[in-house]
Design a protein around this motif. Structure first.
Motif, PDB file in Angstrom:
ATOM      1  N   GLY A   1       0.805  -1.231   0.000  1.00  0.00           N
ATOM      2  CA  GLY A   1       0.000   0.000   0.000  1.00  0.00           C
ATOM      3  C   GLY A   1       0.830   1.270   0.000  1.00  0.00           C
ATOM      4  N   SER A   2       2.144   1.156  -0.132  1.00  0.00           N
ATOM      5  CA  SER A   2       2.983   2.361  -0.055  1.00  0.00           C
ATOM      6  C   SER A   2       3.051   3.110  -1.379  1.00  0.00           C
ATOM      7  CB  SER A   2       4.392   1.997   0.421  1.00  0.00           C
ATOM      8  OG  SER A   2       5.020   1.142  -0.518  1.00  0.00           O
ATOM      9  N   SER A   3       2.645   2.478  -2.467  1.00  0.00           N
ATOM     10  CA  SER A   3       2.697   3.188  -3.753  1.00  0.00           C
ATOM     11  C   SER A   3       1.684   2.606  -4.730  1.00  0.00           C
ATOM     12  CB  SER A   3       4.111   3.109  -4.352  1.00  0.00           C
ATOM     13  OG  SER A   3       4.415   1.777  -4.697  1.00  0.00           O
TER      14      SER A   3
ATOM     15  N   SER B   1       0.424  -2.046   4.290  1.00  0.00           N
ATOM     16  CA  SER B   1       1.737  -2.554   4.667  1.00  0.00           C
ATOM     17  C   SER B   1       2.613  -2.648   3.429  1.00  0.00           C
ATOM     18  CB  SER B   1       1.618  -3.904   5.372  1.00  0.00           C
ATOM     19  OG  SER B   1       1.006  -4.828   4.523  1.00  0.00           O
ATOM     20  N   SER B   2       3.911  -2.663   3.678  1.00  0.00           N
ATOM     21  CA  SER B   2       4.886  -2.892   2.605  1.00  0.00           C
ATOM     22  C   SER B   2       6.197  -3.275   3.299  1.00  0.00           C
ATOM     23  CB  SER B   2       5.054  -1.641   1.729  1.00  0.00           C
ATOM     24  OG  SER B   2       6.020  -0.768   2.253  1.00  0.00           O
ATOM     25  N   SER B   3       7.227  -3.510   2.512  1.00  0.00           N
ATOM     26  CA  SER B   3       8.474  -3.990   3.123  1.00  0.00           C
ATOM     27  C   SER B   3       9.323  -2.842   3.682  1.00  0.00           C
ATOM     28  CB  SER B   3       9.290  -4.781   2.097  1.00  0.00           C
ATOM     29  OG  SER B   3       9.727  -3.916   1.072  1.00  0.00           O
TER      30      SER B   3
ATOM     31  N   GLN C   1       9.800   3.413   5.893  1.00  0.00           N
ATOM     32  CA  GLN C   1       9.957   4.810   5.477  1.00  0.00           C
ATOM     33  C   GLN C   1       8.977   5.151   4.351  1.00  0.00           C
ATOM     34  OE1 GLN C   1      11.878   7.136   7.115  1.00  0.00           O
ATOM     35  NE2 GLN C   1      10.626   8.467   5.808  1.00  0.00           N
ATOM     36  N   LYS C   2       8.867   4.223   3.376  1.00  0.00           N
ATOM     37  CA  LYS C   2       7.930   4.451   2.264  1.00  0.00           C
ATOM     38  C   LYS C   2       6.489   4.527   2.770  1.00  0.00           C
ATOM     39  CE  LYS C   2       8.109   2.388  -1.830  1.00  0.00           C
ATOM     40  NZ  LYS C   2       8.321   1.292  -2.827  1.00  0.00           N
ATOM     41  N   LEU C   3       6.202   3.740   3.811  1.00  0.00           N
ATOM     42  CA  LEU C   3       4.840   3.762   4.377  1.00  0.00           C
ATOM     43  C   LEU C   3       4.566   5.091   5.080  1.00  0.00           C
ATOM     44  CD1 LEU C   3       4.653   0.130   5.790  1.00  0.00           C
ATOM     45  CD2 LEU C   3       3.157   1.086   4.030  1.00  0.00           C
TER      46      LEU C   3
ATOM     47  N   PHE D   1      -2.699  -1.879 -18.228  1.00  0.00           N
ATOM     48  CA  PHE D   1      -1.526  -1.053 -17.890  1.00  0.00           C
ATOM     49  C   PHE D   1      -1.942   0.135 -17.028  1.00  0.00           C
ATOM     50  CE2 PHE D   1      -0.042  -3.028 -21.914  1.00  0.00           C
ATOM     51  CZ  PHE D   1       1.068  -3.677 -21.397  1.00  0.00           C
ATOM     52  N   ILE D   2      -1.319   0.244 -15.857  1.00  0.00           N
ATOM     53  CA  ILE D   2      -1.601   1.331 -14.920  1.00  0.00           C
ATOM     54  C   ILE D   2      -0.290   2.068 -14.654  1.00  0.00           C
ATOM     55  CG2 ILE D   2      -2.546   1.916 -12.640  1.00  0.00           C
ATOM     56  CD1 ILE D   2      -4.595   0.461 -14.495  1.00  0.00           C
ATOM     57  N   ASP D   3      -0.383   3.390 -14.649  1.00  0.00           N
ATOM     58  CA  ASP D   3       0.816   4.219 -14.497  1.00  0.00           C
ATOM     59  C   ASP D   3       1.286   4.216 -13.028  1.00  0.00           C
ATOM     60  OD1 ASP D   3       2.823   5.984 -14.925  1.00  0.00           O
ATOM     61  OD2 ASP D   3       1.539   7.752 -15.166  1.00  0.00           O
TER      62      ASP D   3
ATOM     63  N   GLU E   1       4.986   3.179 -10.240  1.00  0.00           N
ATOM     64  CA  GLU E   1       6.463   3.017 -10.199  1.00  0.00           C
ATOM     65  C   GLU E   1       6.882   1.782 -10.984  1.00  0.00           C
ATOM     66  OE1 GLU E   1       8.045   2.899  -6.192  1.00  0.00           O
ATOM     67  OE2 GLU E   1       7.078   4.802  -5.718  1.00  0.00           O
ATOM     68  N   ALA E   2       6.072   0.732 -10.922  1.00  0.00           N
ATOM     69  CA  ALA E   2       6.422  -0.522 -11.596  1.00  0.00           C
ATOM     70  C   ALA E   2       6.460  -0.324 -13.109  1.00  0.00           C
ATOM     71  CB  ALA E   2       5.417  -1.610 -11.215  1.00  0.00           C
ATOM     72  N   THR E   3       5.399   0.249 -13.661  1.00  0.00           N
ATOM     73  CA  THR E   3       5.333   0.339 -15.133  1.00  0.00           C
ATOM     74  C   THR E   3       6.256   1.429 -15.684  1.00  0.00           C
ATOM     75  OG1 THR E   3       3.281   1.572 -14.805  1.00  0.00           O
ATOM     76  CG2 THR E   3       3.072  -0.692 -15.559  1.00  0.00           C
ATOM     77  N   LYS E   4       6.778   2.303 -14.795  1.00  0.00           N
ATOM     78  CA  LYS E   4       7.779   3.281 -15.268  1.00  0.00           C
ATOM     79  C   LYS E   4       9.025   2.546 -15.769  1.00  0.00           C
ATOM     80  CE  LYS E   4       6.338   7.571 -13.083  1.00  0.00           C
ATOM     81  NZ  LYS E   4       4.954   7.183 -13.160  1.00  0.00           N
TER      82      LYS E   4
HETATM   83  N1  LIG Z   1       0.808  -1.241 -12.820  1.00  0.00           N
HETATM   84  C1  LIG Z   1       0.291  -2.101 -13.691  1.00  0.00           C
HETATM   85  O1  LIG Z   1       0.173  -1.823 -14.896  1.00  0.00           O
HETATM   86  C2  LIG Z   1      -0.183  -3.432 -13.215  1.00  0.00           C
HETATM   87  C3  LIG Z   1      -0.877  -4.245 -14.145  1.00  0.00           C
HETATM   88  C4  LIG Z   1      -1.325  -5.492 -13.738  1.00  0.00           C
HETATM   89  C5  LIG Z   1      -1.119  -5.909 -12.431  1.00  0.00           C
HETATM   90  N2  LIG Z   1      -0.447  -5.092 -11.558  1.00  0.00           N
HETATM   91  C6  LIG Z   1      -0.276  -5.579 -10.194  1.00  0.00           C
HETATM   92  O2  LIG Z   1      -0.743  -4.585  -9.305  1.00  0.00           O
HETATM   93  C7  LIG Z   1      -0.063  -4.704  -8.053  1.00  0.00           C
HETATM   94  C8  LIG Z   1       0.483  -3.358  -7.628  1.00  0.00           C
HETATM   95  O3  LIG Z   1       1.446  -2.949  -8.576  1.00  0.00           O
HETATM   96  P1  LIG Z   1       1.818  -1.422  -8.834  1.00  0.00           P
HETATM   97  O4  LIG Z   1       1.844  -1.241 -10.299  1.00  0.00           O
HETATM   98  O5  LIG Z   1       0.988  -0.535  -7.995  1.00  0.00           O
HETATM   99  O6  LIG Z   1       3.343  -1.429  -8.354  1.00  0.00           O
HETATM  100  P2  LIG Z   1       4.184  -0.543  -7.318  1.00  0.00           P
HETATM  101  O7  LIG Z   1       3.778   0.879  -7.364  1.00  0.00           O
HETATM  102  O8  LIG Z   1       5.594  -0.917  -7.594  1.00  0.00           O
HETATM  103  O9  LIG Z   1       3.720  -1.124  -5.906  1.00  0.00           O
HETATM  104  C9  LIG Z   1       4.177  -2.349  -5.431  1.00  0.00           C
HETATM  105  C10 LIG Z   1       3.953  -2.373  -3.938  1.00  0.00           C
HETATM  106  O10 LIG Z   1       4.382  -3.638  -3.436  1.00  0.00           O
HETATM  107  C11 LIG Z   1       5.231  -3.409  -2.327  1.00  0.00           C
HETATM  108  N3  LIG Z   1       6.182  -4.490  -2.163  1.00  0.00           N
HETATM  109  C12 LIG Z   1       7.181  -4.867  -2.995  1.00  0.00           C
HETATM  110  N4  LIG Z   1       7.861  -5.895  -2.471  1.00  0.00           N
HETATM  111  C13 LIG Z   1       7.257  -6.190  -1.290  1.00  0.00           C
HETATM  112  C14 LIG Z   1       7.485  -7.156  -0.270  1.00  0.00           C
HETATM  113  N5  LIG Z   1       8.483  -8.040  -0.345  1.00  0.00           N
HETATM  114  N6  LIG Z   1       6.669  -7.166   0.813  1.00  0.00           N
HETATM  115  C15 LIG Z   1       5.665  -6.282   0.909  1.00  0.00           C
HETATM  116  N7  LIG Z   1       5.408  -5.338   0.005  1.00  0.00           N
HETATM  117  C16 LIG Z   1       6.198  -5.302  -1.090  1.00  0.00           C
HETATM  118  C17 LIG Z   1       5.892  -2.072  -2.623  1.00  0.00           C
HETATM  119  O11 LIG Z   1       6.322  -1.420  -1.427  1.00  0.00           O
HETATM  120  P3  LIG Z   1       7.791  -1.535  -0.771  1.00  0.00           P
HETATM  121  O12 LIG Z   1       8.779  -1.329  -1.872  1.00  0.00           O
HETATM  122  O13 LIG Z   1       7.754  -0.454   0.241  1.00  0.00           O
HETATM  123  O14 LIG Z   1       7.864  -2.899  -0.147  1.00  0.00           O
HETATM  124  C18 LIG Z   1       4.731  -1.309  -3.204  1.00  0.00           C
HETATM  125  O15 LIG Z   1       3.942  -0.774  -2.173  1.00  0.00           O
HETATM  126  C19 LIG Z   1       0.998  -5.776  -8.257  1.00  0.00           C
HETATM  127  O16 LIG Z   1       0.510  -7.015  -7.796  1.00  0.00           O
HETATM  128  C20 LIG Z   1       1.159  -5.819  -9.770  1.00  0.00           C
HETATM  129  O17 LIG Z   1       1.628  -7.065 -10.208  1.00  0.00           O
HETATM  130  C21 LIG Z   1       0.015  -3.869 -11.921  1.00  0.00           C
END
Ligand SMILES: NC(=O)c1ccc[n+]([C@@H]2O[C@H](COP(=O)([O-])OP(=O)(O)OC[C@H]3O[C@@H](n4cnc5c(N)ncnc54)[C@H](OP(=O)(O)O)[C@@H]3O)[C@@H](O)[C@H]2O)c1
Length: 252
Positions: free
Chosen positions: A9-11, A31-33, A36-38, A183-185, A187-190
């Protein structure tokens, strides 16, 4: 007041979904790992919505003991979980198509084993309560995509797992759902170097997730409709046609 626990939930999608649940008077635990990010997430949220009902808890989902501890802390000290949104994931696209075993292991540990650890502890607390465990997978899990072996493998497994548990958890009176965003904008998709079709904001995703979890009974929540629908069609194509399309799309 109802309670949702959101992993990751941090991003991105998790953060935006936390915000919309708070706005709708839910108690929200993110929660997240990374603590600080939280904390930063809480400050950012505070600018837009009251965070009186927001709790932040560090929980690295790849650590089984930490997951157990956090879930029992939430259930015993904060509130009973009505919805567990298993959203946390690691992502790293393989731009060069090299087989990197370390990346496979990392994504397996976080995305798949982490999800399993959460489900294993949640089921003991949530059984009999008619509540929801929702797993955020991806349409990439429908089929193998080029450059996505590690990530796609974990998402395909999550999807299959959700389908199985949909049946098996009925006897525990736990509703299992799966969420498949296009596709959602975030940090991951960047990290993606290609142009993402029908890219939507995290707020868009959060609205779809909120209404899918709160108002609808469907097993799968997917959005935006058009792109995910196309991927669903690709799912049922014979291999020859499927591979041909990818060859035309990217010379794979
Ligand atoms: N964005 C897309 O286009 C897209 C499309 C399809 C599915 N999804 C899915 O949507 C979900 C969210 O993705 P997002 O795009 O929002 O990515 P994101 O912004 O990178 O968020 C990922 C989150 O997971 C946390 N995380 C990573 N490793 C972790 C760990 N070991 N334990 C606990 N938390 C952890 C990160 O926080 P910390 O780094 O603080 O741990 C962050 O809060 C994911 O399951 C992804 O596969 C995304």
């Amino acid at each position: 007041m109802k309670t949702i626990w959101i992993t990751g939930g941090s991003s991105g999608i998790g953060f935006a979904t936390a915000e919309i649940f708070l706005k709708n008077n839910w108690r929200v635990i993110i929660s997240s790992s990374n603590i600080q990010k939280l904390e930063d997430a809480k400050k950012r949220m505070n600018n837009k919505v009251s965070t009186n009902n927001l709790y932040i808890l560090k929980c690295d989902i790849s650590l089984e003991n930490e997951v157990k501890k956090i879930i029992s802390k939430i259930e015993n000290d904060i509130a009973k979980i009505d919805i567990a949104l298993l959203n946390a994931a690691a992502y790293s696209p393989n731009k060069n198509q090299n087989f990197d075993i370390a990346n496979y292991k990392l994504l397996l540990d976080v995305n798949l084993k982490g999800t399993l650890y959460c489900i294993n502890s949640l089921k003991d607390f949530m059984q009999g309560r008619d509540n929801i465990i929702a797993i955020v997978s991806s349409p990439i899990g429908y089929r193998g995509w080029p450059t996505s072996g590690a990530y796609g493998m974990t998402k395909a497994a999550q999807l299959n797992l959700a389908e199985s548990l949909y049946f098996d958890f009925k006897k525990l009176n736990i509703n299992v759902k799966v969420i498949n965003p296009g596709f959602i904008d975030t940090e991951a998709t960047k990290l993606n170097s290609f142009k993402m079709p029908f890219l939507k904001s995290a707020d868009f995703a959060a609205e779809k997730i909120y209404s899918g979890l709160v108002n609808k009974k469907n097993f799968e929540i997917f959005f935006p409709f058009f792109i995910v629908f196309i991927v669903k069609i690709m799912r049922i194509l014979p291999y020859k046609i499927y591979f041909y399309i990818w060859k035309r799309l990217g010379n794979f």
